[in-house]
Each structure stands twice: as structure tokens, then as C-alpha cells.
Design a protein around this motif. Structure first.
Motif, PDB file in Angstrom:
ATOM      1  N   ALA A 509       6.971  -7.425   5.905  1.00  0.00           N
ATOM      2  CA  ALA A 509       6.159  -6.245   5.597  1.00  0.00           C
ATOM      3  C   ALA A 509       5.854  -6.173   4.101  1.00  0.00           C
ATOM      4  CB  ALA A 509       6.878  -4.988   6.057  1.00  0.00           C
ATOM      5  N   ARG A 510       6.840  -6.498   3.251  1.00  0.00           N
ATOM      6  CA  ARG A 510       6.587  -6.503   1.800  1.00  0.00           C
ATOM      7  C   ARG A 510       5.470  -7.480   1.447  1.00  0.00           C
ATOM      8  NH1 ARG A 510      12.407  -5.892   1.052  1.00  0.00           N
ATOM      9  NH2 ARG A 510      12.592  -8.164   1.129  1.00  0.00           N
ATOM     10  N   LYS A 511       5.488  -8.652   2.037  1.00  0.00           N
ATOM     11  CA  LYS A 511       4.459  -9.656   1.772  1.00  0.00           C
ATOM     12  C   LYS A 511       3.084  -9.159   2.196  1.00  0.00           C
ATOM     13  CE  LYS A 511       3.185 -14.426   2.909  1.00  0.00           C
ATOM     14  NZ  LYS A 511       3.547 -15.642   3.680  1.00  0.00           N
ATOM     15  N   LEU A 512       3.018  -8.556   3.412  1.00  0.00           N
ATOM     16  CA  LEU A 512       1.742  -8.055   3.919  1.00  0.00           C
ATOM     17  C   LEU A 512       1.198  -6.937   3.031  1.00  0.00           C
ATOM     18  CD1 LEU A 512      -0.471  -7.861   6.081  1.00  0.00           C
ATOM     19  CD2 LEU A 512       1.036  -6.302   7.350  1.00  0.00           C
ATOM     20  N   PHE A 513       2.053  -5.985   2.669  1.00  0.00           N
ATOM     21  CA  PHE A 513       1.589  -4.870   1.837  1.00  0.00           C
ATOM     22  C   PHE A 513       1.112  -5.360   0.462  1.00  0.00           C
ATOM     23  CE2 PHE A 513       2.858  -2.264   5.110  1.00  0.00           C
ATOM     24  CZ  PHE A 513       2.809  -0.909   4.810  1.00  0.00           C
ATOM     25  N   GLU A 514       1.749  -6.393  -0.075  1.00  0.00           N
ATOM     26  CA  GLU A 514       1.312  -6.939  -1.354  1.00  0.00           C
ATOM     27  C   GLU A 514      -0.067  -7.586  -1.222  1.00  0.00           C
ATOM     28  OE1 GLU A 514       1.182  -7.640  -5.233  1.00  0.00           O
ATOM     29  OE2 GLU A 514       2.735  -6.481  -4.186  1.00  0.00           O
ATOM     30  N   VAL A 515      -0.303  -8.314  -0.117  1.00  0.00           N
ATOM     31  CA  VAL A 515      -1.616  -8.921   0.128  1.00  0.00           C
ATOM     32  C   VAL A 515      -2.682  -7.845   0.255  1.00  0.00           C
ATOM     33  CG1 VAL A 515      -2.986 -10.254   1.780  1.00  0.00           C
ATOM     34  CG2 VAL A 515      -0.693 -11.030   1.143  1.00  0.00           C
ATOM     35  N   ARG A 517      -2.684  -4.797  -1.032  1.00  0.00           N
ATOM     36  CA  ARG A 517      -2.936  -4.191  -2.336  1.00  0.00           C
ATOM     37  C   ARG A 517      -3.827  -5.097  -3.202  1.00  0.00           C
ATOM     38  NH1 ARG A 517       2.246  -1.733  -1.813  1.00  0.00           N
ATOM     39  NH2 ARG A 517       3.297  -3.667  -2.492  1.00  0.00           N
ATOM     40  N   ARG A 518      -3.585  -6.399  -3.156  1.00  0.00           N
ATOM     41  CA  ARG A 518      -4.414  -7.311  -3.947  1.00  0.00           C
ATOM     42  C   ARG A 518      -5.861  -7.306  -3.479  1.00  0.00           C
ATOM     43  NH1 ARG A 518      -0.059 -11.220  -3.552  1.00  0.00           N
ATOM     44  NH2 ARG A 518      -1.328 -12.371  -2.034  1.00  0.00           N
ATOM     45  N   ASN A 519      -6.071  -6.994  -2.213  1.00  0.00           N
ATOM     46  CA  ASN A 519      -7.430  -6.930  -1.680  1.00  0.00           C
ATOM     47  C   ASN A 519      -8.011  -5.516  -1.733  1.00  0.00           C
ATOM     48  OD1 ASN A 519      -8.327  -9.651  -0.272  1.00  0.00           O
ATOM     49  ND2 ASN A 519      -6.117  -9.419   0.132  1.00  0.00           N
ATOM     50  N   SER A 520      -7.379  -4.645  -2.520  1.00  0.00           N
ATOM     51  CA  SER A 520      -7.858  -3.262  -2.745  1.00  0.00           C
ATOM     52  C   SER A 520      -7.832  -2.415  -1.482  1.00  0.00           C
ATOM     53  CB  SER A 520      -9.288  -3.282  -3.320  1.00  0.00           C
ATOM     54  OG  SER A 520      -9.317  -4.022  -4.530  1.00  0.00           O
ATOM     55  N   CYS A 521      -7.059  -2.822  -0.474  1.00  0.00           N
ATOM     56  CA  CYS A 521      -6.936  -2.018   0.753  1.00  0.00           C
ATOM     57  C   CYS A 521      -5.818  -0.998   0.596  1.00  0.00           C
ATOM     58  CB  CYS A 521      -6.631  -2.918   1.956  1.00  0.00           C
ATOM     59  SG  CYS A 521      -7.942  -4.099   2.344  1.00  0.00           S
ATOM     60  N   HIS A 522      -5.866   0.027   1.417  1.00  0.00           N
ATOM     61  CA  HIS A 522      -4.837   1.050   1.426  1.00  0.00           C
ATOM     62  C   HIS A 522      -3.866   0.809   2.592  1.00  0.00           C
ATOM     63  CE1 HIS A 522      -8.127   2.882  -0.904  1.00  0.00           C
ATOM     64  NE2 HIS A 522      -7.162   3.551  -1.538  1.00  0.00           N
ATOM     65  N   THR A 523      -2.685   1.363   2.458  1.00  0.00           N
ATOM     66  CA  THR A 523      -1.654   1.185   3.495  1.00  0.00           C
ATOM     67  C   THR A 523      -1.080   2.531   3.904  1.00  0.00           C
ATOM     68  OG1 THR A 523       0.030   0.860   1.783  1.00  0.00           O
ATOM     69  CG2 THR A 523      -1.014  -1.122   2.702  1.00  0.00           C
TER      70      THR A 523
END
Length: 614
Positions: A509-515, A517-523
Motif C-alpha cells: 500500500a505504501r508503494k501504491l500511494f507513493e506512485v 502521489r507522484r502522478n498527482s492523484c489523490h488517495t
């Protein structure tokens, strides 16, 4: 019997003790008599008898009165003789009747005295006395025992009548106070037995019944099936009914609404079986029911199945649901096991779910039908992926202040080739069983991104991701490529994952959330608030939104502790720069409470229902 035996023993002991006591008294009297007579003999022998003419009746009477000699009587003295034996100095005194005595001789000084000892003299009288006392004791013992046995027999007879009767026939108690006491005890025991029977019946019901629906549970179903399969079942049909919207309702409206939905489905099935008195309804798992119809040939299945489908259609239309439940039917056969029966019914249910909303299907064979069911679902899912047989619905989320942009959550709907809506949960389950779930997941995300890219640019769109994407090592790179296709859309997409899923796969989940954020998406973390451990995810994942679980919202009005916990969640989230959305809002009271807690947005049927995206 034990009391009677005790009485006889005690009674015999008392009589024996009495007899021994009487004999002892008489023995003591006899000893005193013997000592007195010995003294009298010694007194007689001490007399100086020098002439024979001294021994006459008058002289003997004088001796008796003077020395109180009880054994020298007037009558006895007549027969007594005094004779010279041997030398003139030896005299023989005969003091007893020769015909009734055995004489003994003693020598005292110059005299020889013949006499009858006292014991021999009185032994016959004492023996008769002892025997008389023993006979009287034995007769008394027998008489007392007979009277006691008779009394006990009468008491037992009346007690038996008292115990067996519901009430006393006579106005007067049979045994007085004892009868009244026994009557009261009997009533108390009867009441206790009734209470215990009632408690046992209640426990049996609790063990056999499902507490939510009041129908029989899975344990009762297995017992019923085992009993039926031990014999050769004939014309016995099993309906397996699966409520298809439980997971979606639980997520959108909370588990209380899910429980109401399950109860409604149980009532619908129960109403449709009312004409079949021998039928039995069971709740198996959370969303599954089993209806068993004995003595019901398979040729009549359509009669019940169509009526059930009509009731489910009416319910789903009234609730604005895509479907309410699906039905799979099979027939019990000789040599079947419970697992084989359920497998056939499940295969029929899977086929029914791929046909039409609230549909039904019957399967009578094992292997061929199971294989055809999987082939049909493989074809259906392949068609979904290749033809994009999807439909989107969105539910608006109300912002409570101007700083938060408009937010819509997107829901995917699956369609068959004939444009019939498929159950979302079943479709996902079958895709996972066939190894097509990741392919289906990616197809739905691609379709959602393509569809919302043409929608209002002011909205933010919430897209739900399943737990399977967290286990796919290629998903992050694939999603990055998809987002590059829609550069203007990235900042308007909010990817939502459930708290429980994130907690189970925290490193992925940490890896996915970091990806993201880098793509300017919200979580967003949905169904948030399982406990204090929820705060750990703030630090680890740093989401933009948290969506408070609908279960917390449903209990908000009546639970003060729950209100405090929600207030703490809101305060901590705001301090960490995270906006809070409350899910499952359905009443005005809930809305007012949440507004007073300063949540940022509200989502639920009170705010908006899901609507199709054109």
C-alpha cells in the motif's frame, strides 16, 4: 422401604433389650434369695438339737418365727423326720419333700444335714417366668410390626393418590398438614419442571435458529440433509438462494441496512413457500438461504421459482436495486453427499446470475453442468472485457464548506451480451475463480478513466480499487501508463481502498500511494475507524481523505462513546491535513450531529442515491 427396614431393626432391638433387662432383674432377685436361704441354713445348723423329741411341728414353728426361716413350713415339718444315723452324735435333718428334690448333704460339726438347694428349688418357676416374658415380647413385636406395616400401606396409598392428582378431591387434606405440605411441594416441583422444559426448548431454538431471520441455521441444515440422505431421497428439491447486494449495501449504508436486507429476503422466500407445509427454510452463510421441498418433483420447480422471481423483482424495483437475489435449484439423488448437492445448486445459481436479474436455473447432473457453468462464466467475463460491457453510476458527496471540491464516487455495473445487469459481487468471484480477476479489474479502471475524462472538469471522481491490485507487481506501472493517457484527469481522480485491505498489505500500500502521489492523484481510505490502530495508517500512507465507516455513522445517535470516537477521528485527521467524509448518512439527526463535529463532507442516501452516468 428403607424406613420400614429401619423400623423393624430398631423395634427388634428395643424388645430384645427389654427382655434382657427383665431377665437381669430376675437374676439379681434370685441371687438375693439364694444368699438369704444360705444364711437361714447356716442359722438352722447352728442350733443345738440334742434330743429327737425336740424336732416336732410346734418346735419347728417356733424356730421359723424366731429365726425367720422361710423354707420351714408347717406342712413341710409334718413329713420331716429326725433319725439317728451311725453314732448317736450324728443326726440327719430332712428339710424337703423327698419326692421332689435331689438332696445334698453337708457336715456341720457333729451333724449331717440333707437339704434341697434354692436354685434347684426355684429354677422351674423362674424358667416359666422367663419364657412367658419372651413370648409376650415376641407377640408385642409382631403386633406392633403388623400395625406399622398397615399404617404405612395406608399412608403410601394416599400419598400416591395425592401425587397423581392435579388437586385434592376432598375439601379436607388427606393427611392434614403433611398432605398440604406435599401438595405445595408437588406444585413447586411441577413449576420448576415446566420452567426447565421451557428453558431447554429456548436453548434448542437458539442452537437451531438463525438469530437475525428466525429461520433454521446452517447447523440445522446439515442435520436435515444428513437425515434425508441416509434414506433414498425421492422427489426432494433444494433451492439455493443468494442475496446479491449484501456487500454493496453494507459498504454504502452500513451493516444495519444489510441486516434489514437479509431479513427482507428471508421473508420473501418464506412467503413463497407457505403453500408447502413440509418445506424447511435455512440461512446458510451471510447472504445464502436453502429451501428444501420434500415430496416435490423437479417438474414443478418452475412453479415456485417463477413466483419467487416475481417477488424478488417487485422488491428490487421498489428498493431501486439492480437485483435482489438469485436462485439455483437441484434435486437430491441416491448416494449424494451434502457437498455434491450444494455444488450442483451453486452451479445452477452461477448460471442464473449470468442470465438476468433475480433469475433462476436448475441443474440435475454433476460434472457436465459444472463445467458448462464455468465455460459460460468464462465467456461472459471475456465478453465484458473485450466489449466493455460496463455501465457506470456515481453517488454525489455533499461538501460542508467551500474549500472542498465536489466529489462523486463511481460504481461499476456489469452487463451481459443481452444487456442484462449481472451481479457485481458474483462476477468478481467467478472472475477470481477463473483466474481473470486482474484482467477484469484493469478493464474496469480503464473504462472508468475513459468515461470520466469527458465529464465535468470541476468534479473529483472516487474510484474503488480491490485488494487484488496490491498483490500484482505490475499494477503500479500499468496504472502509470493509463494516467499518462489522461494528463488533465490525474488531479481529479481519487483512488479509494478499504482500511482493512490496506492494513493487511501495508508495504504494498505504501508503494501504491507513493506512485499515486507522484502522478498527482489523490488517495482515500474508505470504511475508516476500526479502532485506535487506524491512526497508524495516517502516518504510513498520508491519505488526502478518510471516509468514516457507515457502521460508526449508524450508531452515532444512540452511542455517546461512538460520538466521542468520531470527534477524535475528525480532530486528528484535520491536524494531519486530511479531509473527512462521513459515509452512510441516512437521517437528518445523523447529518446534524456530523455537522456539529466539523466533518468536511457527507455521503449517503439522505444526500444522494447512485445515478447512472450518461
Amino acid at each position: 422401604m428403607k424406613g420400614l427396614r429401619t423400623f423393624f431393626v430398631v423395634n427388634a432391638f428395643l424388645f430384645i433389650a427389654l427382655w434382657i433387662a427383665l431377665v437381669g432383674v430376675h437374676v439379681q432377685l434370685f441371687k438375693l434369695d439364694l444368699a438369704r436361704e444360705n444364711q437361714q441354713i447356716n442359722s438352722l445348723l447352728s442350733l443345738q438339737l440334742t434330743r429327737i423329741d425336740q424336732l416336732n411341728q410346734e418346735y419347728l414353728a417356733t424356730l421359723r418365727d424366731q429365726h425367720q426361716l422361710s423354707f420351714i413350713s408347717t406342712q413341710l415339718a409334718v413329713d420331716n423326720t429326725l433319725a439317728l444315723v451311725g453314732s448317736p452324735q450324728h443326726w440327719l435333718v430332712d428339710l424337703a419333700e423327698p419326692s421332689k428334690t435331689s438332696m445334698q448333704t453337708i457336715a456341720v460339726d457333729k451333724f449331717q444335714v440333707n437339704f434341697k438347694p434354692s436354685f434347684e428349688f426355684v429354677s422351674d418357676g423362674y424358667l416359666r417366668l422367663y419364657l412367658t416374658i419372651a413370648a409376650l415380647c415376641a407377640m408385642g413385636y409382631m403386633l406392633t410390626s403388623l400395625l406399622y406395616i398397615r399404617a404405612m400401606s395406608r399412608v403410601k396409598s394416599k400419598l400416591k393418590k395425592l401425587v397423581n392428582a392435579d388437586r385434592l378431591v376432598d375439601e379436607k387434606p388427606v393427611l392434614g398438614a403433611v398432605g398440604e405440605l406435599i401438595k405445595d411441594q408437588k406444585q413447586q416441583f411441577t413449576q420448576q419442571i415446566r420452567q426447565q422444559k421451557h428453558a431447554i426448548q429456548q436453548l434448542e431454538k437458539q442452537v437451531a435458529l438463525d438469530p437475525l431471520t428466525g429461520q433454521f441455521n446452517r447447523h440445522s441444515f446439515r442435520q436435515k440433509m444428513q437425515e434425508m440422505l441416509k434414506t433414498t431421497p425421492k422427489d426432494t428439491v433444494l433451492f439455493l438462494v443468494r442475496a446479491s447486494q449484501l456487500e454493496e449495501i453494507n459498504k454504502a449504508r452500513g451493516h444495519q441496512a444489510g441486516d434489514d436486507y437479509i431479513r427482507d429476503i428471508a421473508k420473501i422466500i418464506d412467503v413463497n413457500r407457505k403453500d408447502y407445509s413440509s418445506s424447511s427454510l435455512f440461512r446458510l452463510l451471510g447472504a445464502e438461504f436453502a429451501l428444501v421441498l420434500p415430496k416435490f418433483p423437479a417438474s414443478r420447480v418452475s412453479q415456485v421459482a417463477q413466483a419467487l422471481k416475481s417477488s424478488l423483482n417487485e422488491y428490487s424495483n421498489g428498493k431501486q436495486m439492480q437485483s435482489a437475489a438469485y436462485t439455483g435449484v437441484t434435486e437430491l439423488k441416491s448416494g449424494d453427499s451434502i457437498e455434491r448437492v450444494i455444488a450442483r445448486a451453486d452451479a445452477a445459481l452461477a448460471i442464473a446470475q449470468s442470465l438476468s436479474p433475480n433469475g433462476w436455473e436448475i441443474v440435475l447432473e454433476d460434472d457436465e453442468t459444472l463445467e458448462s457453468s464455468e465455460l459460460q462464466w468464462h465467456s461472459t467475463i471475456s465478453s465484458l472485457i473485450n466489449k466493455n460491457n460496463f455501465r457506470l453510476a456515481s453517488q454525489a458527496i455533499q461538501s460542508l464548506h467551500r474549500t472542498m471540491p465536489a466529489y462523486h464516487e463511481v460504481f461499476i455495473r456489469f452487463l451481459s451480451d443481452n444487456n442484462q445487469q449481472l451481479p457485481t459481487e458474483t462476477t468478481m468471484v467467478m472472475a477470481q475463480r477463473l483466474g481473470m480477476i486482474l484482467e477484469l479489474e484493469k478493464a474496469t479502471i480503464g473504462y472508468i478513466l475513459h468515461t470520466i475524462s469527458g465529464q465535468n472538469a470541476e468534479y473529483r471522481w472516487g474510484i474503488n480499487l480491490s485488494k487484488l491490485i496490491l498483490t500484482d507487481p505490475d499494477f503500479c506501472s500499468w496504472l502509470t501508463q493509463q494516467l499518462l493517457t489522461y494528463p488533465n484527469l490525474k488531479s481529479r481522480v481519487v483512488f479509494e481502498l478499504e482500511e482493512e485491505i490496506l492494513d493487511m498489505h501495508l508495504s504494498n500500500a505504501r508503494k501504491l500511494f507513493e506512485v499515486l502521489r507522484r502522478n498527482s492523484c489523490h488517495t482515500a481510505i474508505s470504511d475508516f475507524g476500526n479502532g485506535i490502530g487506524s491512526f497508524k495508517l495516517f502516518k504510513e500512507l498520508k491519505p488526502n481523505y478518510v471516509k468514516i465507516s457507515s457502521d460508526l455513522v449508524q450508531a452515532l445517535e444512540s452511542d455517546k462513546a461512538n460520538q466521542q470516537f468520531v470527534s477524535m477521528l475528525v480532530e486528528v485527521s484535520h491536524r494531519l491535513g486530511c479531509q473527512v467524509i462521513a459515509q452512510g448518512v441516512e437521517t437528518l439527526e445523523q447529518k446534524q450531529l456530523l455537522e456539529s463535529m466539523y466533518v468536511d463532507s457527507l455521503q449517503g442516501y439522505l444526500i444522494s442515491r447512485p445515478e447512472l452516468i450518461a
